[in-house]
Every structure is written in C-alpha cells, then in structure tokens.
Scaffold this motif. Sequence first.
Motif, PDB file in Angstrom:
ATOM      1  N   SER A 413     -13.178 -62.561  64.995  1.00 36.97           N
ATOM      2  CA  SER A 413     -13.690 -61.694  63.927  1.00 36.97           C
ATOM      3  C   SER A 413     -13.996 -62.489  62.660  1.00 36.97           C
ATOM      4  O   SER A 413     -14.903 -62.126  61.906  1.00 36.97           O
ATOM      5  CB  SER A 413     -12.692 -60.580  63.629  1.00 36.97           C
ATOM      6  OG  SER A 413     -11.546 -61.088  62.955  1.00 36.97           O
ATOM      7  N   LYS A 414     -13.247 -63.577  62.441  1.00 34.74           N
ATOM      8  CA  LYS A 414     -13.494 -64.422  61.260  1.00 34.74           C
ATOM      9  C   LYS A 414     -14.666 -65.370  61.500  1.00 34.74           C
ATOM     10  O   LYS A 414     -15.454 -65.662  60.582  1.00 34.74           O
ATOM     11  CB  LYS A 414     -12.236 -65.226  60.922  1.00 34.74           C
ATOM     12  CG  LYS A 414     -11.065 -64.372  60.435  1.00 34.74           C
ATOM     13  CD  LYS A 414      -9.842 -65.226  60.165  1.00 34.74           C
ATOM     14  CE  LYS A 414      -8.713 -64.441  59.511  1.00 34.74           C
ATOM     15  NZ  LYS A 414      -8.201 -63.361  60.360  1.00 34.74           N
ATOM     16  N   ARG A 415     -14.788 -65.857  62.727  1.00 34.79           N
ATOM     17  CA  ARG A 415     -15.873 -66.794  63.044  1.00 34.79           C
ATOM     18  C   ARG A 415     -17.207 -66.098  63.270  1.00 34.79           C
ATOM     19  O   ARG A 415     -18.266 -66.711  63.137  1.00 34.79           O
ATOM     20  CB  ARG A 415     -15.503 -67.594  64.295  1.00 34.79           C
ATOM     21  CG  ARG A 415     -14.351 -68.575  64.094  1.00 34.79           C
ATOM     22  CD  ARG A 415     -14.024 -69.281  65.410  1.00 34.79           C
ATOM     23  NE  ARG A 415     -13.028 -70.343  65.230  1.00 34.79           N
ATOM     24  CZ  ARG A 415     -12.525 -71.068  66.217  1.00 34.79           C
ATOM     25  NH1 ARG A 415     -12.930 -70.839  67.472  1.00 34.79           N
ATOM     26  NH2 ARG A 415     -11.646 -72.013  65.975  1.00 34.79           N
ATOM     27  N   LEU A 416     -17.160 -64.804  63.634  1.00 37.46           N
ATOM     28  CA  LEU A 416     -18.384 -64.061  63.942  1.00 37.46           C
ATOM     29  C   LEU A 416     -18.340 -62.720  63.205  1.00 37.46           C
ATOM     30  O   LEU A 416     -18.164 -61.658  63.822  1.00 37.46           O
ATOM     31  CB  LEU A 416     -18.476 -63.849  65.465  1.00 37.46           C
ATOM     32  CG  LEU A 416     -19.841 -63.495  66.062  1.00 37.46           C
ATOM     33  CD1 LEU A 416     -20.824 -64.632  65.851  1.00 37.46           C
ATOM     34  CD2 LEU A 416     -19.702 -63.183  67.546  1.00 37.46           C
ATOM     35  N   PRO A 417     -18.484 -62.743  61.880  1.00 38.23           N
ATOM     36  CA  PRO A 417     -18.342 -61.513  61.083  1.00 38.23           C
ATOM     37  C   PRO A 417     -19.340 -60.437  61.517  1.00 38.23           C
ATOM     38  O   PRO A 417     -20.506 -60.730  61.796  1.00 38.23           O
ATOM     39  CB  PRO A 417     -18.637 -61.993  59.653  1.00 38.23           C
ATOM     40  CG  PRO A 417     -18.410 -63.473  59.674  1.00 38.23           C
ATOM     41  CD  PRO A 417     -18.791 -63.913  61.054  1.00 38.23           C
ATOM     42  N   GLY A 418     -18.843 -59.201  61.586  1.00 38.73           N
ATOM     43  CA  GLY A 418     -19.700 -58.065  61.884  1.00 38.73           C
ATOM     44  C   GLY A 418     -19.883 -57.758  63.349  1.00 38.73           C
ATOM     45  O   GLY A 418     -20.391 -56.692  63.698  1.00 38.73           O
ATOM     46  N   ALA A 419     -19.477 -58.674  64.231  1.00 42.12           N
ATOM     47  CA  ALA A 419     -19.657 -58.427  65.664  1.00 42.12           C
ATOM     48  C   ALA A 419     -18.628 -57.427  66.184  1.00 42.12           C
ATOM     49  O   ALA A 419     -18.959 -56.504  66.934  1.00 42.12           O
ATOM     50  CB  ALA A 419     -19.567 -59.735  66.447  1.00 42.12           C
ATOM     51  N   ILE A 420     -17.374 -57.619  65.796  1.00 44.60           N
ATOM     52  CA  ILE A 420     -16.302 -56.707  66.214  1.00 44.60           C
ATOM     53  C   ILE A 420     -16.156 -55.615  65.163  1.00 44.60           C
ATOM     54  O   ILE A 420     -15.881 -55.896  63.998  1.00 44.60           O
ATOM     55  CB  ILE A 420     -14.965 -57.473  66.376  1.00 44.60           C
ATOM     56  CG1 ILE A 420     -15.111 -58.606  67.391  1.00 44.60           C
ATOM     57  CG2 ILE A 420     -13.872 -56.514  66.823  1.00 44.60           C
ATOM     58  CD1 ILE A 420     -13.854 -59.465  67.535  1.00 44.60           C
TER      59      ILE A 420
END
Length: 567
Positions: A413-420
């Motif tokens: 969630s921190k490395r890919l903001p907005g995906a989860i």
Amino acid sequence: MVRPLILARAADPARTRALVAAGAHPLLARLWAARGLEQAGPTEWAALIPPNRLSHVDRAGTLLADAIQAGRRLLIVADYDCDGATACAVAVRALRDMGARVDFLVPNRFETGYGLSPAVVELACRHPSGKPDLLVTVDNGIASLEGVAAARAAGIEVIVTDHHLPGPDLPDALAIVNPNQADCGFPSKHLAGVGVIFYVMLALRAALRARGTLPPKGGPKLEAYADLVALGTVADVVRLDANNRLLVGQGLRRIRQGRMQAGLAALFEIAGRDPARAGTDDLGFALGPRINAAGRMADMSLGIHCLLEDDPGRALELARALDEINRERRARETVMRDEALAHLDAHAQARAASVCVWQPGWHPGVIGLVASRLKETYWRPALAFAPDDGDTLRGSGRSIPEVHLRDALDLVSKRLPGAILQFGGHAMAAGLTLRASAFDDFSAQFDAAVRTLGGRESFEPRLDTDGSLEPDYLTVETAGLLADQIWGSGFPPPLFQDRFRVLHQRLLKDRHLKLFLERDGLHLDAIWFNHAEPLPDAIEAVYRLDCNTWGGRSSVQLLIEDARDAA
C-alpha cells in the motif's frame, strides 16, 4: 505439492519423567513434553480462568443485567463464520434463559461487509423484532469505529465483545470485552469470539445473582453451552492453550455423553460422524465447514437458526440445508482451484515467491479457501481474488510462517498508493479490496514485498514429527487414547516417523493409495489419501495413528502424511 522438510520434535526427558510421575500415560507424557507442557493441567470447570480477570467483563455483565431488568430490546450482531455463529447462539440462548428480550442480526458478507458497519446499523434500526436499545457484538466490533458511532447517533448503545487485535483507536462503546486490548491482563490471549461471550454470560449471571434477581446459585447452567463453545473455538483455529483446551474438553465431554444442542446432534448425523467418539477433527473438519458454508455461499442466519433450534426434526432439516450448501461450496472450490492451478501453470507465475490469481465468475465467498489450497500446493503466500462491484476485486490471502501477510499488504500500500482501497487481517490470513486495473502492478509489488519480508525467493515447508512410535503402541487402544485428547492449533496432533516394508499396494477410487505394511514383524494397514503414485518396497513414512472400524471390528490403521524411499 512441495515436499516438506521433516524434523523431529525434542521432548525434554526430565519434563517427560515429571509428567509420568504425576500419573500421565508414558506416551502422552512424551508428546506433551514435546509441546512444552510441564503438567497435564486440570480439566474441570473449577480450573477455568476466573471471569473477573477479563477487563470490562464485570461492567458488561452489569450493563446487560440493567438492560434485562429494564425490559430493553437487545440485538446480537454476529460475524458470519462458525465462531461468530456459535458465539451468537451462546449469547441468544443464555440471554433468553436469563429473561432478556433478544434477537440477532448477522451481516451479509456480500452486501454490508464485515462487522458492525453503518449499513448494519441501518438494518438493526429496521429489524423485524423492533429497533434495539442495545447492540452486543460477538466475534467482531473492535475495529467498528464508524459503526458504533452510527449506532449511538441512532440512539442505540453498544457493547463490544471480540477477540481480534485492536487498532490504535477503539470504538466509543459502553464496554469493550477483548482479551487482546492493551489494558487486559487476562492470561489466555487466544480466546475465540465464542469464548469471550461465554465469559460475558458468566459475568451477567453473577450480576443477576448479586442483585437477587437470580438465587445465589441459580440461573441457567451455562456449562450446557460448552458444546457450542468447543465447536466455535476449534473451528476458528485459535491456539489451544490450557484454558481453551479445558473449554474444548468440557464441550467434547458433553457431546460424547449425548448432551448437546439439537443442531449439533443433527450436524453429526448429517456428517456421518459418531458423537460418542467425537474429537476435535469432527468439530474442525465436519461440523465447522457446514456452518461456515452458510456464511460463504448464502446467509449465515441459517447456521445460527440450526444452532438455536431445539426441535430435533426441524434441526435435522436445517442441517440438511447446510449440508447442501456445503456441497455447493466444495464444488465451487474444486472448479476455482483447478482453474487457478491451470492459469498459474500456463503463466509460470507459480515460480515466483508468491501467488496472485483471479478469474471472472469466481465466487467471493470461496476465494479464501482457494488461497489456502494454493498456499499449501506451492508453499508460498497466496492471494485469490473475485470480481467485486464496479472496477474492484475482492481478495483473500493465506500465508506461511516466514511472511506476515498483513505487513506485506501494508508495504504494498505504501509502494503502490491508491491500488489497495482497504485491507486488514493478521500474520497468516488477510483480506483486501483492490482496483482491478492495478492487479498486474499489485502482483509484482506483492511478490517484491514477500521477498523483502521473507528474506528469500523460495520457501520450504516443514513437517514436525514426534519421532518413532514404539511397536508396542501400534494398537487400537493407543489410537483411542490419542483420539480422546484435545489437539489443535498450537497443540498439534502427533505424527510419527518410522521405516516400513511395503508388502502390497493398490489404488482406491483412482485417488488414494491403500497399503499393507510390515514393521518389526507387525503387519499394518495404511492409507495415503489423495496420493496415487506407487511407493518403493522400503519407505520412511510420516503417519498418524487411527482406528478403523468395519463390520463391528476395529483395527489400527496408519494415515500416511509423507513417504519416501528408505533404501
């Protein structure tokens, strides 16, 4: 299937001798010592950890006593798994026995999500039994900050009973009973949700006795619900510490004596299991899945009604309906698992450090089971997804000891903001909602997170055994002795490891390997379920001891877990 590393547990000889000196059977002493037990531990109700050691339990008991005396409407809000269903049944039965006006509501996992959400509060306000004055959550609520706020805004107070780990903020409830909250000194942190509400009911009865509403030793015999407590505790796979083993043992004792709820008796009949020989396997693998199937495939209310039913005929009808739903669940799971394996094989994703897969048309109530099968097959963290509303996917995951699943999702969630969009869970299991368009990027980032947290790119399962079983113990009597014990999560059933000569082998139903073995002059029947490959003439086998009864005769049988060439 990944072949496991086989390791033997070490049993402290001094601890073993102390257990034998205290009267334990020599074999049990060795097995218990290998699991860290220093004493067998009492099994009677008097040894139960006292309720007053559970934070806020006395306050919850007092509040419920006040509500009963004032004639207020109570509504139980349950989780949609077996722990939640049994917890709901214990609460409703006990509260009614103590004079409460009470009904229940269970969220639909496909419509209102998990726990006491604002949407569930809206349903509570329109409940057929009338708008409640007090909501009591069972097996949920510790994370329901918005739901509790919505209930209070609607003029409804809330008592939370739960066992899940709390977050940094707690809901604004009248009382929160949870052994895992920060200020709770309760020694057993592994109570299931049904165990927590059982303690609350003990506190309520004590409160009613103290104010003279019940006689000093009067009121309902709460031990009559021990069968429900045992079922929920085993089905939720919580650690069977000494207190939980006491609760499960008391429940199994009542079941074996035929003193159980009509719904449980009906489930035993439908499952083809003998309650007189009931063990934790029956609860975890026969009854529990039939209750859980209702929450996975349809409406958990059906399971709760089965557990609340007192008429044997009606209970049997409900159990049959649960069995049909469970058959549908198994069929769906098989199709989805096969599709997942085919997809992973075609795309070579199974060679990564993790597994992420989804297919159109998958059922969201079964993805957790598919993830579990994939985890076992490839022995790596696995996530399975089903299409959700709009452009989102609903995912469920299972992990291995080396990788904390919730932490992995947090890292993604921190490395890919907005995906989860949202996620939650714990070390070994978690759930999430994901943007469908982000699935490929998420899969790559999740695999990277698994490598980071696990510290490697591949993982090896382990099979812990109790070493060799003395030939004198290869008997029906020993199998019965082991079957009578309380085994489960954190206190695993014994596995033994020995060398055998294979005298004969054949396939049963093209799926199971039936064996006739020899060891030290003893001839033994054995079976390896879901294994069709023939074995060499000499094997090193890991096995469980079982009793096979056929035509009125009983004989010892080995259930093979792993076998390798011993030449």
